[in-house]
Design a protein around this motif. Structure first.
Motif, PDB file in Angstrom:
ATOM      1  N   ARG A 109       0.821  -1.206   0.000  1.00 32.66           N
ATOM      2  CA  ARG A 109       0.000   0.000   0.000  1.00 32.66           C
ATOM      3  C   ARG A 109       0.858   1.260   0.000  1.00 32.66           C
ATOM      4  NH1 ARG A 109      -3.452  -0.383  -2.675  1.00 32.66           N
ATOM      5  NH2 ARG A 109      -4.539   1.400  -1.777  1.00 32.66           N
ATOM      6  N   TRP A 110       1.803   1.267  -0.900  1.00 29.64           N
ATOM      7  CA  TRP A 110       2.643   2.435  -1.122  1.00 29.64           C
ATOM      8  C   TRP A 110       2.903   2.531  -2.619  1.00 29.64           C
ATOM      9  CZ3 TRP A 110       3.400   5.798   2.721  1.00 29.64           C
ATOM     10  CH2 TRP A 110       3.297   5.336   4.042  1.00 29.64           C
ATOM     11  N   ASN A 111       3.502   3.644  -3.039  1.00 29.84           N
ATOM     12  CA  ASN A 111       3.787   3.826  -4.467  1.00 29.84           C
ATOM     13  C   ASN A 111       4.907   2.920  -4.943  1.00 29.84           C
ATOM     14  OD1 ASN A 111       1.880   5.760  -5.048  1.00 29.84           O
ATOM     15  ND2 ASN A 111       3.286   7.498  -4.934  1.00 29.84           N
ATOM     16  N   VAL A 112       4.680   2.256  -6.083  1.00 34.43           N
ATOM     17  CA  VAL A 112       5.781   1.683  -6.858  1.00 34.43           C
ATOM     18  C   VAL A 112       6.399   2.835  -7.630  1.00 34.43           C
ATOM     19  CG1 VAL A 112       6.429   0.092  -8.696  1.00 34.43           C
ATOM     20  CG2 VAL A 112       4.676  -0.573  -7.038  1.00 34.43           C
ATOM     21  N   GLU A 113       7.719   2.989  -7.535  1.00 35.17           N
ATOM     22  CA  GLU A 113       8.387   4.135  -8.161  1.00 35.17           C
ATOM     23  C   GLU A 113       9.121   3.794  -9.440  1.00 35.17           C
ATOM     24  OE1 GLU A 113       9.460   7.538  -5.156  1.00 35.17           O
ATOM     25  OE2 GLU A 113      10.757   5.823  -4.861  1.00 35.17           O
ATOM     26  N   GLY A 114       9.547   2.567  -9.584  1.00 37.58           N
ATOM     27  CA  GLY A 114      10.312   2.207 -10.768  1.00 37.58           C
ATOM     28  C   GLY A 114      10.452   0.709 -10.880  1.00 37.58           C
ATOM     29  N   ILE A 115      10.734   0.254 -12.105  1.00 35.82           N
ATOM     30  CA  ILE A 115      10.899  -1.181 -12.368  1.00 35.82           C
ATOM     31  C   ILE A 115      12.058  -1.379 -13.335  1.00 35.82           C
ATOM     32  CG2 ILE A 115       8.507  -1.866 -11.922  1.00 35.82           C
ATOM     33  CD1 ILE A 115       7.953  -1.618 -14.913  1.00 35.82           C
ATOM     34  N   ALA A 116      12.638  -2.570 -13.295  1.00 38.20           N
ATOM     35  CA  ALA A 116      13.682  -2.961 -14.238  1.00 38.20           C
ATOM     36  C   ALA A 116      13.538  -4.454 -14.491  1.00 38.20           C
ATOM     37  CB  ALA A 116      15.070  -2.640 -13.688  1.00 38.20           C
ATOM     38  N   LEU A 117      13.631  -4.858 -15.756  1.00 37.93           N
ATOM     39  CA  LEU A 117      13.422  -6.250 -16.145  1.00 37.93           C
ATOM     40  C   LEU A 117      14.748  -6.897 -16.503  1.00 37.93           C
ATOM     41  CD1 LEU A 117      11.198  -8.384 -16.689  1.00 37.93           C
ATOM     42  CD2 LEU A 117      11.160  -7.577 -19.064  1.00 37.93           C
ATOM     43  N   SER A 118      14.959  -8.110 -15.994  1.00 39.43           N
ATOM     44  CA  SER A 118      16.198  -8.837 -16.292  1.00 39.43           C
ATOM     45  C   SER A 118      16.251  -9.216 -17.768  1.00 39.43           C
ATOM     46  CB  SER A 118      16.295 -10.086 -15.420  1.00 39.43           C
ATOM     47  OG  SER A 118      15.217 -10.970 -15.695  1.00 39.43           O
ATOM     48  N   ASP A 119      17.451  -9.545 -18.226  1.00 43.32           N
ATOM     49  CA  ASP A 119      17.653  -9.864 -19.635  1.00 43.32           C
ATOM     50  C   ASP A 119      16.807 -11.056 -20.082  1.00 43.32           C
ATOM     51  OD1 ASP A 119      19.230  -9.531 -22.175  1.00 43.32           O
ATOM     52  OD2 ASP A 119      19.869 -11.560 -21.650  1.00 43.32           O
ATOM     53  N   ASP A 120      16.644 -12.054 -19.207  1.00 44.64           N
ATOM     54  CA  ASP A 120      15.854 -13.228 -19.584  1.00 44.64           C
ATOM     55  C   ASP A 120      14.353 -13.046 -19.336  1.00 44.64           C
ATOM     56  OD1 ASP A 120      15.617 -13.406 -16.824  1.00 44.64           O
ATOM     57  OD2 ASP A 120      16.897 -15.180 -16.632  1.00 44.64           O
ATOM     58  N   GLY A 121      13.967 -11.905 -18.783  1.00 47.94           N
ATOM     59  CA  GLY A 121      12.568 -11.614 -18.556  1.00 47.94           C
ATOM     60  C   GLY A 121      11.948 -12.337 -17.382  1.00 47.94           C
ATOM     61  N   LYS A 122      12.744 -13.055 -16.594  1.00 51.15           N
ATOM     62  CA  LYS A 122      12.189 -13.868 -15.513  1.00 51.15           C
ATOM     63  C   LYS A 122      12.074 -13.111 -14.185  1.00 51.15           C
ATOM     64  CE  LYS A 122      13.904 -18.259 -17.380  1.00 51.15           C
ATOM     65  NZ  LYS A 122      14.770 -19.446 -17.132  1.00 51.15           N
ATOM     66  N   THR A 123      12.812 -12.008 -14.061  1.00 57.70           N
ATOM     67  CA  THR A 123      12.811 -11.256 -12.802  1.00 57.70           C
ATOM     68  C   THR A 123      12.564  -9.785 -13.069  1.00 57.70           C
ATOM     69  OG1 THR A 123      14.425 -12.810 -11.862  1.00 57.70           O
ATOM     70  CG2 THR A 123      14.108 -10.712 -10.723  1.00 57.70           C
ATOM     71  N   LEU A 124      11.658  -9.226 -12.300  1.00 53.33           N
ATOM     72  CA  LEU A 124      11.378  -7.802 -12.386  1.00 53.33           C
ATOM     73  C   LEU A 124      11.749  -7.173 -11.045  1.00 53.33           C
ATOM     74  CD1 LEU A 124      10.019  -5.865 -14.524  1.00 53.33           C
ATOM     75  CD2 LEU A 124       7.964  -6.039 -13.130  1.00 53.33           C
ATOM     76  N   ALA A 125      12.677  -6.230 -11.069  1.00 52.52           N
ATOM     77  CA  ALA A 125      13.023  -5.491  -9.855  1.00 52.52           C
ATOM     78  C   ALA A 125      12.002  -4.376  -9.678  1.00 52.52           C
ATOM     79  CB  ALA A 125      14.429  -4.914  -9.962  1.00 52.52           C
ATOM     80  N   VAL A 126      11.430  -4.297  -8.493  1.00 56.13           N
ATOM     81  CA  VAL A 126      10.362  -3.344  -8.209  1.00 56.13           C
ATOM     82  C   VAL A 126      10.783  -2.489  -7.014  1.00 56.13           C
ATOM     83  CG1 VAL A 126       7.930  -3.062  -7.590  1.00 56.13           C
ATOM     84  CG2 VAL A 126       8.635  -5.003  -9.022  1.00 56.13           C
ATOM     85  N   ASN A 127      10.869  -1.179  -7.225  1.00 54.84           N
ATOM     86  CA  ASN A 127      11.245  -0.254  -6.161  1.00 54.84           C
ATOM     87  C   ASN A 127      10.003   0.473  -5.651  1.00 54.84           C
ATOM     88  OD1 ASN A 127      12.051   2.940  -5.772  1.00 54.84           O
ATOM     89  ND2 ASN A 127      13.333   1.526  -4.632  1.00 54.84           N
TER      90      ASN A 127
END
Length: 673
Positions: A305-323
């Motif tokens: 229940r807070w803002n997601v500020e940014g995302i980054a996707l791994s080269d293989d598409g299997k992991t998404l980093a969520v800040n």
């Protein structure tokens, strides 16, 4: 994948002579750079003018200099193999590009120019080629350059006069995209150029408003584009690079923010961060063949229940980093894109900056982070062990950062049931009640957060002052309803939060409510002037940095490419009813009420809040017989990016605050006559 920033608003060469740099639009020739009487260059600093500012005592200068030597390592990009990290840091007077090749390794400087560089990317297939942006004199008419690391030479790629921003390079390295105002000086279009011949750029958009490039598909055939109208009103489009055909991905009905978007490796879906369907920005997956959606897609971060500020996707598409931004502090999660599970990752407690995966790897994530006691530095996160390795350690002037103050997160009530979150820095050594400096952020849709501010630490550690940093209504980070509370004519209601801040100060036994100062830049500068104007009995000192003194004149005189964007936030001054409110809450129209001592600071090339905003308030207050300190930097814009200017202005600010607020015994920075 290219590095992601925490907010879509983050905007921010030649290794030769300044004359070779592209020049922004110049002001008409005039007899004097200022209309303020008595202004003159400081000795040894011809580009820094002052009026009414006394000489800085040597003992103050000596101690402050250590705090002003703090550096940071701002993450720009990472090579495909993850073995070279591109950062922006300062070793002389401005931020320049450097490369780091191993954890805690040497920083090899790539650029040596008088103007700062804070936006850059490697060529995906050739880390010896770097694309970057740079302006002149703080005018924000950024140009795109290409640096060849083999010979150290940089080449101008854009027209040398229009404003450009947001670099994006395709995964295959064939295409360079950026935005620019070259068509008419007002609208911001997206440009596309082959990296082999980047001067042959063509426009992908020719539409009214502001458009920014985003993520390319893996084969470089499509590009995500953001249509930006305001902080709470953006749309996402996808454009065919070859034909220019554009399709809107977000619904045409309603509005919402857009805080990040990346395409999946197969190009069939996009991960999108928006608050269109919720009070907070959440993460969604849009399947492009199902667009437009008739109802809200499922949220992948509903549990946060807070803002997601940014995302980054791994080269293989299997992991998404969520800040995420949780009460001002950053949290990092790893999303398994197949299972949909979120795993939190331990980070230093602070505020994340840019972050991303190397284009050719999926096992490591690079990120930048600052804490209340350390500047921005770069770390590598190993996704297998969830352990972070530090790649840079930036200097803090040789100071013992263990003496720095950690902030206390507090909240207090304002009118209409609004709760104001704030960070309170209390000096450790206190004898009785201490003076207070309140700092308001800019934006207005900005947010004060607990990253290192050596300005704040000097006030607390050396001057023995408390620092209160509120996030009044209209601030980002607390949901879109909170952010919208000061839009248009509702800005008048937000002034109540200044009074609530003062009431909170009076409620704390450690704080001296009779010695309160206020400091802020940009919109924060407006809040400074509003504080001194509408609460005249309760502030002793006010420091206005590139601030707005009149909302109508600001909107009339800001650069054309910004005017409609700002009207969406402040209201349209051409509407008589709106203008009535703007005039009523503009400090310039009530200068007779100001009793606090005033210090105004301005950059002559400011395209956002023009110099006229500073000088009209200085002259109006002086016409009443009151003294005003005024400093004008001729080679700066919306703030101060050159170290000599920033150092002198910061020292003068400390001198001003001590003179008018005093300091507890034993912490004086120098005698004031």
């Amino acid at each position: 994948m290219t590095l992601r920033t925490l907010t879509p608003l983050l905007v921010s060469l030649l290794t030769g002579t300044p004359e070779a740099l592209a020049q922004p639009a110049q002001k008409p020739a005039a007899q004097s750079p200022s209309t303020v009487q008595g202004i003159a260059p400081l000795p040894g600093q011809p580009n820094l003018l002052a009026s009414g500012v006394p000489e800085i005592p040597p003992e103050l200068r000596k101690r402050v200099l250590q705090y002003l030597e703090a550096r940071s390592a701002n993450l720009m990009d990472v090579s495909r193999d993850g073995k070279q990290v591109l950062i922006s840091t300062r070793f002389a007077d401005t931020n320049q590009l450097h490369v780091v090749e191993q954890p805690m390794g040497a920083r090899f400087q790539l650029t040596f120019t008088p103007e700062p560089i804070n936006t850059a990317s490697f060529h995906p297939n050739d880390p010896n080629t770097v694309f970057f942006m740079q302006d002149v004199g703080g005018g924000e008419f950024f140009q795109v350059y290409r640096l060849d690391r083999r010979n150290g030479r940089s080449e101008l790629l854009t027209d040398g006069k229009s404003r450009h921003e947001v670099l994006s390079i395709s995964e295959d390295g064939r295409w360079l995209a950026y935005s620019g105002t070259g068509r008419n000086g007002k609208d911001t279009d997206v440009y596309l150029a082959p990296t082999e011949n980047p001067k042959q750029a063509r426009r992908l958009t020719e539409s009214e408003g502001t458009w920014y490039p985003g993520d390319f598909s893996r084969d470089g055939s499509r590009l995500l584009i953001t249509q930006y109208r305001a902080a709470d009103d953006s749309d996402l489009h996808v454009v065919d690079v070859k034909t220019g055909e554009r399709r809107q991905l977000t619904p045409k009905e309603g509005k919402g923010s857009l805080d990040g978007a990346v395409l999946t490796p197969d190009g069939k879906s996009a991960y999108v961060v928006t608050d269109r369907y919720s009070d907070f920005s959440e993460l969604y997956k849009l399947e492009l063949d199902k667009v437009p959606y008739t109802s809200a897609p499922p949220s992948l971060t509903k549990s946060i229940r807070w803002n997601v500020e940014g995302i980054a996707l791994s080269d293989d598409g299997k992991t998404l980093a969520v800040n995420t931004n949780e009460d001002g502090y950053s949290r990092l999660y790893l999303l398994d894109t197949k299972r949909g599970s979120l795993t939190p990752v331990e980070l230093p407690r602070g505020v994340m900056a840019r972050f991303g995966f190397p284009r050719g790897r999926s096992d490591v994530l690079f990120y930048g982070i600052s804490t209340s006691k350390s500047p921005v530095d770069v770390y590598l996160l190993d996704l297998r062990t969830k352990k972070s390795t530090r790649w840079t350690r930036s200097e803090v002037g040789g100071l013992d950062t263990d003496t720095f103050v950690e902030p206390e997160l507090v909240r207090y009530k304002s009118k209409d049931g609004v709760e104001v979150p704030a960070f309170l820095y209390l000096p450790r050594e206190r004898k009785g009640k201490v003076p207070v400096v309140t700092i308001f952020h800019g934006g207005p849709e900005g947010q004060s957060r607990p990253y290192l501010s050596t300005f704040t630490q000097y006030l607390a550690v050396e001057m023995g002052m408390a620092v209160l940093v509120p996030n009044v209504r209209g601030s980002d980070g607390y949901g879109k309803a909170f952010r919208a509370m000061d839009d248009g004519v509702k800005r008048e209601q937000s002034l109540a939060d200044i009074g609530a801040t003062l009431d909170y100060i009076a409620s704390r036994s450690e704080l001296d409510a009779s010695r309160v100062g206020v400091y802020g830049g940009s919109y924060g500068g407006y809040m400074v002037l509003a504080s001194a104007t509408f609460f005249p009995e309760r502030f002793k000192a006010a420091v206005d940095v590139v601030g707005i003194s009149s909302l109508p004149t600001f909107l009339q005189n800001t650069q054309a490419y910004r005017r409609d964007l700002r009207r969406a936030e402040y209201g349209d001054e051409r509407d008589p009813e709106v203008r009535k409110v703007q005039e009523r809450i503009s400090p310039l129209n009530s200068v007779e009420r100001i009793k606090a001592a005033l210090f105004v600071q301005q950059g002559a090339n400011d395209p956002r809040v023009p110099q006229s905003e500073a000088e009209q308030i200085v002259k109006a207050v002086r016409a009443r017989g009151a003294d005003v300190w005024y400093m004008l930097a001729l080679d700066e814009g919306h703030g101060f990016g050159k170290k000599p200017n920033k150092d002198t202005i910061t020292m003068a600010t400390f001198l001003f605050l001590e003179k008018h607020l005093g300091s507890p015994a034993g912490t004086s920075t120098g005698s004031i006559k």
